[in-house]
Design an enzyme around this catalytic site. Structure first.
Site, short mmCIF file in Angstrom:
data_model
loop_
_atom_site.label_atom_id
_atom_site.label_comp_id
_atom_site.label_asym_id
_atom_site.label_seq_id
_atom_site.Cartn_x
_atom_site.Cartn_y
_atom_site.Cartn_z
N ASP A 11 30.62 -14.19 -8.99
CA ASP A 11 31.70 -13.76 -8.09
C ASP A 11 31.09 -13.73 -6.70
O ASP A 11 30.17 -12.95 -6.43
CB ASP A 11 32.16 -12.36 -8.54
CG ASP A 11 33.20 -11.76 -7.61
OD1 ASP A 11 33.43 -12.30 -6.51
OD2 ASP A 11 33.78 -10.72 -7.99
N TYR A 229 27.02 0.39 -9.77
CA TYR A 229 28.14 -0.51 -10.06
C TYR A 229 28.38 -1.49 -8.93
O TYR A 229 28.54 -1.09 -7.79
CB TYR A 229 29.42 0.30 -10.31
CG TYR A 229 30.61 -0.59 -10.62
CD1 TYR A 229 30.61 -1.40 -11.75
CD2 TYR A 229 31.72 -0.64 -9.77
CE1 TYR A 229 31.68 -2.22 -12.05
CE2 TYR A 229 32.80 -1.46 -10.07
CZ TYR A 229 32.77 -2.25 -11.20
OH TYR A 229 33.83 -3.07 -11.49
N LYS A 232 32.06 -6.08 -12.52
CA LYS A 232 31.88 -6.28 -13.96
C LYS A 232 31.11 -7.57 -14.22
O LYS A 232 31.05 -8.46 -13.38
CB LYS A 232 33.25 -6.32 -14.65
CG LYS A 232 33.69 -4.96 -15.15
CD LYS A 232 32.73 -4.40 -16.17
CE LYS A 232 33.10 -3.08 -16.77
NZ LYS A 232 32.03 -2.13 -16.96
#
Ligand code: 13P
Ligand code: MG
Ligand code: MG
Length: 365
Positions: A11, A229, A232
């Site tokens: 990403d 984080y 994902k």
């Protein structure tokens, strides 16, 4: 001819939040890769699932090869420059290290690679998902090689009936690759015992009894690389089909289950994994997890395809089913099974609040 398939994904930025890459970013990545066709690589395909761009390359350099991984890394770097120029959200999100050190392992991009002697006809599928973790495919990968009601080949074909060997990784172990090999059908129940925990145990690969690679899956946990984080993992997998292996329709059928998986908005919820067509945007309804399937044939490393394996009308019914399951789950907001476990929550505020509240708790005399 011995061929390596390399599927590398990242990403590197998307339009209006975590939706999909821009046309300019995709073109930048595609042009960068396609320039090497007939040179470093034999053939390639570039597409996206939600905000993750996948690069599939065929070549003869083997796995973890510096030239091949470097090509994908540099394509993602070039794409990131374009994403930054366009002000896309999360530009360079999955490129977690500054310097390239030989391969993309532990650097952010996810990858699945397989080397094998090409069969006379070499059909294979690339599965790519968005808004979910590396173990999202566990249940389907179990069904493909263990459940004769999804893969009737296990009782119909003498070659498929011989059984398979799984390699499962404990992705929470960070000192190295901690793996276990389990043969099925003999150790089917041990396999199920591990695979139920999608956040810890992940199918890394499957081999035939003769040791031929059938399946490879990405196993990266971005959280473990970045220490916090950052999005994902959105796994990518390659699975060879037909002859001694399950048929294409057997490999796709388990996705009919549309299981509840961890991921979704802020990587912290549980919704049903919805099969979508190739190059679909992420769902704007709470980032419902999605998966696509690209089918290819290959001859001397040259690709024909992809065929969009979740595009036929049957999958419209499955999409509806996944939507219904997710809508039911979303009715209960943050309560119980609708949210990821406290350990899996991708943001820290809830854990901080719990720690603060713990100080206020008192034991009644
Ligand atoms: P991605 O991992 O697909 O970037 O999604 C991140 C997220 O938190 C969406 O809400
Ligand atoms: Mg994103
Ligand atoms: Mg994503």
């Amino acid at each position: 001819m011995k061929i390596t398939l390399s599927a590398i994904k990242a990403d590197i930025g998307s339009i209006a939040g975590h939706t999909q890459p821009s046309a300019a970013v995709l073109k930048t990545v595609r042009d960068f890769i396609f320039r090497e066709k007939g040179n470093k690589i034999i053939d390639a395909y570039v597409g996206h699932c939600g905000d993750d761009i996948h690069i599939l390359m065929t070549h003869t350099h083997g796995e973890n090869n510096e030239q091949i991984h470097g090509l994908a890394w540099n394509a993602f770097q070039e794409g990131t420059k374009m994403a930054k120029a366009e002000g896309l959200y999360g530009a360079g999100q999955d490129l977690l290290k500054d310097a390239f050190t030989g391969n993309v392992h532990g650097m952010g991009p996810g990858y699945a690679e397989m080397t094998f002697e090409e069969r006379e006809s070499e059909p294979f599928i690339m599965f790519a998902a968005d808004k979910t973790g590396p173990g999202a495919y566990n249940f389907m990968f179990y069904k493909m090689f263990c459940d004769e009601s999804f893969t009737p080949g296990l009782i119909l074909s003498p070659a498929v009936k011989k059984g398979f060997m799984y390699t499962v990784m404990d992705v929470n172990y960070t000192e190295g690759d901690k793996v276990v090999e389990l043969s099925v059908p003999e150790e089917r129940l041990d396999l199920a015992t591990l695979l139920r925990d999608e956040n810890r145990f992940v199918v890394e690969g499957v081999c035939s009894r003769e040791g031929e690679h059938v399946l490879k899956n990405s196993t990266s946990r971005l959280h473990n690389i970045a220490g916090k984080y950052v999005g994902k993992d959105d796994p990518i997998a390659l699975v060879r089909a037909q002859k001694n292996f399950p048929a294409t329709e057997e490999l796709c059928a388990p996705f009919r289950i549309a299981p509840f998986v961890t991921g979704d908005a802020r990587g912290s919820h549980i919704m049903a994994l919805m099969p979508v067509t190739l190059n679909s945007p992420a769902s704007s309804d709470m980032c419902n997890p999605i998966v696509c399937a690209a089918g290819f044939s290959m001859k001397n490393g040259k690709l024909t395809g992809p065929v969009d394996l979740f595009a036929d009308p049957m999958w419209d019914a499955i999409r509806k089913k996944a939507q219904k399951k997710s809508i039911f789950m979303r009715e209960q907001g943050w309560f119980g099974a609708a949210m990821a476990t406290t350990e899996e929550l991708s943001y820290t505020a809830m854990r901080d609040t719990l720690a603060e509240l713990d100080k206020k708790f008192h034991v009644r005399k």
